[in-house]
Design an enzyme around this catalytic site. Structure first.
Site, PDB file in Angstrom:
ATOM      1  CG  HIS A   1      -4.260  -1.747  -2.139  1.00 40.84           C
ATOM      2  ND1 HIS A   1      -4.770  -2.439  -1.060  1.00 40.84           N
ATOM      3  CD2 HIS A   1      -3.665  -0.646  -1.592  1.00 40.84           C
ATOM      4  CE1 HIS A   1      -4.505  -1.798   0.062  1.00 40.84           C
ATOM      5  NE2 HIS A   1      -3.836  -0.712  -0.239  1.00 40.84           N
TER       6      HIS A   1
ATOM      7  CB  SER B   1      -0.947  -0.047   1.206  1.00 40.93           C
ATOM      8  OG  SER B   1      -1.932   0.952   1.147  1.00 40.93           O
TER       9      SER B   1
END
Length: 209
Positions: free
Chosen positions: A131, A106
Site C-alpha cells: 500500500h 507494508s
C-alpha cells in the site's frame, strides 16, 4: 500488562554447541546468525532496524561474498526505519536472500522484494500486502503542508523502488499501491514481488554450499 515481545524474548531457547574448547551456549538467534540467518520479525521500528542493519554489516565483514538469508514475518511499520534496512541490503556486498513466512505487509513487502534477484521466496501460506505510506500531522497550516509534500515525495520514491524490483511500470505500481492490496504467495509471484513459492527446502542447494 507485560510487553508480549519482552515475554517472548524471555522464553528464547538456548542451544549448546560442543567445541574443542568445551561447551558454548548461544541463544537460538545468535546461533542462527552464525549460519548467516537474520530475522525481521514484528513491527519495523528504529530499534529493530538498528539490529538488522548491524547484523547485515557484521555478516558482510565476516564474509563479503557468502549469501545472507533474511526471514521476514512483519506487518510493516516506520518508513524511515524500513528504508535504513533496505539501503543497507543494497549497500553491502553479499547477496541477500529473502523469504516471507507468515506475512510481509507494508515495509515488510518492500524488504521482501528487495532481496537478490532470483532469491526472493515465500512459503505457500504467506500473505503479502502492499500500500501507499500513511501518516498524520498536526500544527501550523504551513507545517502540515510541508509534511504533506514530504509524504508525497516518499510515496513516489517507494513506488520507484517497487518498479525497480518487480519490473512493473510506474502506473501499475501506483494503482496497485493506492489502497491496501493483499496477495497470496502465488499472486505475489505473478506480480513480481518474489521469484518462487517454496514448500520444502532445496536439499541439493544446501549440500552444495
Amino acid at each position: 500488562m507485560r510487553d508480549p515481545i519482552e515475554t517472548v524474548m524471555n522464553l528464547v531457547p538456548m542451544v549448546v554447541e560442543q567445541t574443542n574448547r568445551g561447551e558454548r551456549a548461544y541463544d537460538i538467534f545468535s546461533r542462527l546468525l552464525k549460519e548467516r540467518i537474520i530475522f525481521v520479525n514484528g513491527p519495523v521500528e528504529d530499534g529493530m532496524s538498528m539490529l538488522v542493519c548491524a547484523q547485515l554489516l557484521f555478516l558482510e565483514a565476516e564474509n563479503p561474498k557468502k549469501e545472507i538469508n533474511m526471514y521476514i514475518n512483519s506487518p510493516g511499520g516506520v518508513v524511515t526505519s524500513g528504508m535504513a534496512i533496505y539501503d543497507t541490503m543494497q549497500f553491502i556486498r553479499p547477496p541477500v536472500s529473502t523469504l516471507c513466512m507468515g506475512q510481509a505487509a507494508s515495509m515488510g513487502s518492500l524488504l521482501l522484494t528487495a532481496g537478490a534477484t532470483g532469491h526472493r521466496y515465500a512459503l505457500p501460506n504467506a500473505r503479502i500486502m502492499v500500500h501507499q505510506p500513511s501518516g498524520g500531522f498536526q500544527g501550523q497550516a504551513s507545517d502540515i503542508e510541508r509534511h504533506a509534500q514530504d509524504i508525497i515525495k516518499m510515496k513516489r520514491r517507494l513506488n520507484e523502488i517497487y518498479v525497480k524490483h518487480t519490473g512493473r511500470d510506474y502506473d501499475t505500481i501506483e494503482r496497485t499501491l493506492d489502497r491496501d492490496h493483499f496477495m497470496t504467495a502465488q499472486e505475489a509471484l505473478e506480480f513480481g514481488l518474489i521469484d518462487k513459492v517454496v514448500e520444502v527446502r532445496d536439499v541439493s542447494a544446501d549440500e552444495s554450499k
